[in-house]
Design a protein around this motif. Structure first.
Motif, mmCIF file in Angstrom:
data_model
loop_
_atom_site.group_PDB
_atom_site.id
_atom_site.type_symbol
_atom_site.label_atom_id
_atom_site.label_comp_id
_atom_site.label_asym_id
_atom_site.label_seq_id
_atom_site.Cartn_x
_atom_site.Cartn_y
_atom_site.Cartn_z
ATOM 1 N N UNK A 39 43.132 33.020 42.580
ATOM 2 C CA UNK A 39 43.714 32.290 41.437
ATOM 3 C C UNK A 39 42.858 32.445 40.174
ATOM 4 N N UNK A 40 41.559 32.258 40.348
ATOM 5 C CA UNK A 40 40.644 32.306 39.200
ATOM 6 C C UNK A 40 40.558 33.735 38.645
ATOM 7 N N UNK A 41 40.515 34.720 39.536
ATOM 8 C CA UNK A 41 40.413 36.115 39.092
ATOM 9 C C UNK A 41 41.706 36.577 38.430
ATOM 10 N N UNK A 42 42.822 36.097 38.915
ATOM 11 C CA UNK A 42 44.110 36.398 38.265
ATOM 12 C C UNK A 42 44.093 35.876 36.830
ATOM 13 N N UNK A 43 43.584 34.658 36.680
ATOM 14 C CA UNK A 43 43.552 34.022 35.346
ATOM 15 C C UNK A 43 42.657 34.794 34.381
ATOM 16 N N UNK A 44 41.485 35.218 34.863
ATOM 17 C CA UNK A 44 40.556 35.948 33.988
ATOM 18 C C UNK A 44 41.169 37.291 33.584
ATOM 19 N N UNK A 49 45.359 41.290 29.758
ATOM 20 C CA UNK A 49 46.683 41.883 29.917
ATOM 21 C C UNK A 49 46.828 42.687 31.204
ATOM 22 N N UNK A 50 46.020 42.364 32.208
ATOM 23 C CA UNK A 50 46.069 43.122 33.467
ATOM 24 C C UNK A 50 46.457 42.198 34.620
ATOM 25 N N UNK A 51 46.920 42.836 35.702
ATOM 26 C CA UNK A 51 47.364 42.060 36.871
ATOM 27 C C UNK A 51 46.400 42.275 38.031
ATOM 28 N N UNK A 52 45.967 41.183 38.635
ATOM 29 C CA UNK A 52 45.067 41.238 39.801
ATOM 30 C C UNK A 52 45.906 41.550 41.033
ATOM 31 N N UNK A 53 45.586 42.643 41.719
ATOM 32 C CA UNK A 53 46.408 42.965 42.896
ATOM 33 C C UNK A 53 45.572 42.983 44.175
ATOM 34 N N UNK A 74 34.274 47.130 37.085
ATOM 35 C CA UNK A 74 34.482 48.586 37.154
ATOM 36 C C UNK A 74 35.951 48.929 37.416
ATOM 37 N N UNK A 75 36.499 48.329 38.450
ATOM 38 C CA UNK A 75 37.874 48.684 38.881
ATOM 39 C C UNK A 75 38.917 48.300 37.828
ATOM 40 N N UNK A 76 38.624 47.257 37.053
ATOM 41 C CA UNK A 76 39.594 46.812 36.045
ATOM 42 C C UNK A 76 39.346 47.471 34.686
ATOM 43 N N UNK A 85 27.840 39.662 34.883
ATOM 44 C CA UNK A 85 27.212 38.340 34.711
ATOM 45 C C UNK A 85 28.163 37.392 33.971
ATOM 46 N N UNK A 86 28.832 37.915 32.928
ATOM 47 C CA UNK A 86 29.791 37.070 32.173
ATOM 48 C C UNK A 86 30.979 36.684 33.046
ATOM 49 N N UNK A 87 31.417 37.628 33.875
ATOM 50 C CA UNK A 87 32.525 37.352 34.795
ATOM 51 C C UNK A 87 32.147 36.195 35.731
#
Ligand SMILES: O=P(O)(O)OC[C@H](O)CO
Ligand SMILES: [Mg+2]
Length: 240
Positions: A39-44, A49-53, A74-76, A85-87
């Protein structure tokens, strides 16, 4: 599968192996915390403008925090926009709020193994501070564990799929325990890989959204832990 005489004329399947010690993963296995990370990674990611899959999820889950943060960036393709660190800093506040409300996913099996004096422990990529938040309302269950090994333990040099964490967990049981006597329960591809790299048996209970190709290393795949039959692994049977 070969059969053995279970008495009274009943044939029971021969065990896949006979184990003496059981190691549980925590996030996504004992606790339903993986949904919070998703949920949190989807939000970030949505902010960019990207989708967490689920192919990204498969790479991140089970890892130590910094390892999975690097994969995320890296992957995104977020290098230059967001540092690992910011993530971690950004997701921290959201996760801290969510973790204490997590629920336990396994009850009967833990009590069964403990009541039958099968040594059990936890091996989680999660670090000490998050472990405390996640388990604060589930102390009773975690008290049944012989010990817990966390991702920030000095013996865990590299996260899953490195075997470090499961080998450390095995060494902390009493006596001289062999990897071939340990059964690991995992939800993550990296966790199953870690168990196999440690020379242990791995039962995978994957999220159904995870591609089936991630299941091939596991010795057994279950859609629910309720389907687990201890006798298949030489462990004492459930009473009813
Ligand atoms: O699945 P675990 O318990 O090893 O935890 C790893 C991370 O904290 C979450 O994926
Ligand atoms: Mg897990």
């Amino acid at each position: 599968m070969a059969s053995v005489d279970a008495g009274e004329g009943q044939a029971a399947p021969a065990p896949r192996a006979t184990v003496s010690h059981v190691i549980f993963d925590m996030d996504g296995l004992l606790l339903d915390t993986e949904g919070f990370y998703t949920e949190v990674q989807e939000r970030i990611l949505a902010r960019y403008g990207k989708v967490f899959d689920w192919s990204l999820k498969a790479k991140m889950m089970g890892k130590k925090a910094m390892e999975s943060a690097r994969i995320f960036v890296d992957e995104c393709g977020l290098a230059g926009l967001l540092t690992p660190e910011q993530f971690l800093e950004e997701r921290e506040g959201m996760l801290q709020e969510l973790f204490p409300s997590c629920a336990v996913r396994v009850v009967r099996l833990i009590h069964h193994l403990h009541a039958n004096e099968i040594p059990i422990c936890v091996a989680t990529g999660s670090h000490k501070r998050h472990f405390a938040l996640k388990t604060q309302n589930h102390q009773e269950m975690f008290a049944l564990m012989h010990h817990v090994v966390m991702g920030d333990d000095p013996e865990v040099k590299a996260g899953k799929p490195s075997p470090d964490i499961f080998l450390a967990a095995m060494r902390r049981f009493e006596g001289n325990v062999e990897p071939s006597k340990c059964l690991v329960f995992e939800d993550a591809p990296s966790g199953v890989g870690a168990a196999k790299n440690a020379g242990m048996y791995a039962v995978m209970v994957p999220d159904p959204r995870l591609d089936v190709s991630y299941q091939k290393e596991a010795d057994q795949v279950l859609s629910s832990l309720l389907d687990f039959n201890p006798t298949e692994w030489g462990l004492p049977p459930f009473k009813e």
